[in-house]
Design an enzyme around this catalytic site. Structure first.
Site, PDB file in Angstrom:
ATOM      1  N   GLU A  86      -6.622  -7.409  -1.219  1.00  0.00           N
ATOM      2  CA  GLU A  86      -7.099  -7.292   0.157  1.00  0.00           C
ATOM      3  C   GLU A  86      -8.499  -6.723   0.157  1.00  0.00           C
ATOM      4  O   GLU A  86      -8.814  -5.830  -0.628  1.00  0.00           O
ATOM      5  CB  GLU A  86      -6.228  -6.335   0.996  1.00  0.00           C
ATOM      6  CG  GLU A  86      -4.886  -6.836   1.418  1.00  0.00           C
ATOM      7  CD  GLU A  86      -4.226  -5.866   2.393  1.00  0.00           C
ATOM      8  OE1 GLU A  86      -4.951  -5.165   3.153  1.00  0.00           O
ATOM      9  OE2 GLU A  86      -2.983  -5.790   2.391  1.00  0.00           O
ATOM     10  N   GLU A 132       0.792  -1.230   0.000  1.00  0.00           N
ATOM     11  CA  GLU A 132       0.000   0.000   0.000  1.00  0.00           C
ATOM     12  C   GLU A 132       0.829   1.287   0.000  1.00  0.00           C
ATOM     13  O   GLU A 132       0.768   2.088   0.943  1.00  0.00           O
ATOM     14  CB  GLU A 132      -0.979  -0.008   1.178  1.00  0.00           C
ATOM     15  CG  GLU A 132      -1.972  -1.161   1.114  1.00  0.00           C
ATOM     16  CD  GLU A 132      -3.044  -1.092   2.191  1.00  0.00           C
ATOM     17  OE1 GLU A 132      -2.869  -0.317   3.163  1.00  0.00           O
ATOM     18  OE2 GLU A 132      -4.056  -1.798   2.061  1.00  0.00           O
TER      19      GLU A 132
END
Length: 340
Positions: A324, A207
């Protein structure tokens, strides 16, 4: 086509049920490929193994190397992989980083703990034994297990003038770690990492975000630099960024699909880099849209997946993985049934 599964392990977000890897592929037929002696390749918007479509369900178990660093706990890794294989899961995304702190792989800049490296060797060997391929992430955006913050702290302690965590995206010693991974010989299997098809892909960062540069140029320059470097060392494995999927200024009309803000990345521009083999998105609508009801969050989720699937297929011409997703057990009225 959409494939998913429920949470298999603890999330790296406290209190979260982390979902898994969902492949969003355009016009592919389902073909379970169990041969583990071949590398996963890309053909257009398809994952393939030896010419056959590779369509997978997978899971996140970030903790495996950390746990395996204690030999008496390695059975937890073995059991998880065995249970996952029994459930038909064939890809696991896990951390290949731990910078500073407890059971650190990288103790200090350029100094690595062989004991922890051997723990990662064990994880890879157990994944291979169970027919599961791995996506290995190089570094964290967040401070958990070190992350960007640790790199910047090391630089500051060495006398480098740094302004904050976003200075991570300037030239740094992460290249050393990437070179060690791609050249390492597994002490269990005796196979070099770069020659092991158990590793499906490398991930540049979990991320990536950058608040210092809303233009996305800083992150894009870093992705280009790191992607070119990794591919110069290892052109057998796939490579992805680890992005959440936020749109940026390259196609401003698409920013309406963001959850009301940007994070210094650009899904289109970043993934157009030729060394990046496939795209990823993450989805946490109950965090991103915390003030909205379940119906609004579900509508966002459908748009988020649909828009990225179309753009990966038509603009980027690369496969997309939903790497995710989750729903907090702290939400009002949370239950497993409502979550599912």
């Amino acid at each position: 086509m959409l494939f998913h599964l429920d949470k298999m392990s603890l999330s790296h977000r406290a209190g979260y049920v982390v979902g898994v890897l969902i492949t969003l592929l355009a016009l592919v037929c389902q073909a379970r490929v169990h041969s583990h002696g071949r590398f996963v390749r890309i053909e257009g918007t398809r994952f393939v193994v030896h010419g056959s479509d590779f369509v997978f369900n997978g899971f996140n178990s970030y903790w495996m190397m950390h746990v395996a660093a204690e030999p008496c706990e390695r059975h937890k890794v073995s059991n998880t992989l065995w249970e996952a294989a029994g459930a038909g899961l064939s890809v696991c995304r896990t951390w290949a980083f731990s910078d500073g702190g407890d059971r650190a792989l990288q103790i200090s800049p350029g100094v690595y703990d062989e004991r922890v490296f051997q723990a990662l060797d064990f994880v890879i060997s157990e994944a291979s034994r169970n027919g599961i391929r791995l996506i290995l992430s190089f570094v964290n955006n967040f401070k958990d297990y070190g992350g960007r913050q640790q790199y910047v702290e090391w630089a500051r302690n060495a006398g480098v003038n740094v302004n904050g965590e976003d200075d991570f995206y300037k030239p740094n010693n992460e290249r050393v770690l990437q070179k060690l991974f791609t050249t390492r010989l597994n002490t269990v299997t005796k196979i070099a990492y770069k020659d092991d098809p158990t590793i499906m892909a490398w991930e540049l960062m979990n991320e990536p975000r950058c608040q210092a540069d809303s233009s996305e140029r800083m992150v894009n320059g870093w992705v280009q630099e790191m992607a070119s470097f990794v591919k110069s060392l290892d052109n057998k494995h796939l490579l992805e960024i680890g992005m959440e999927g936020f749109y940026g200024d390259s196609m401003p009309e698409k920013k309406v699909n963001n959850p009301g803000y940007q994070v210094g990345t650009d899904f289109i521009t970043n993934n157009l880099i030729k060394e990046i083999d496939f795209t990823t998105i993450h989805a946490y609508p109950d965090i991103w849209l915390s003030g909205q009801n379940d119906s609004a969050q579900m509508a966002f989720m459908q748009r988020w997946m649909g828009t990225h699937s179309i753009d990966s297929n038509r603009i980027l011409k690369k496969p997309l993985v939903l790497a995710e997703f989750g729903k907090s057990n702290k939400d009002s009225g949370h239950s497993l049934g409502a979550r599912d």
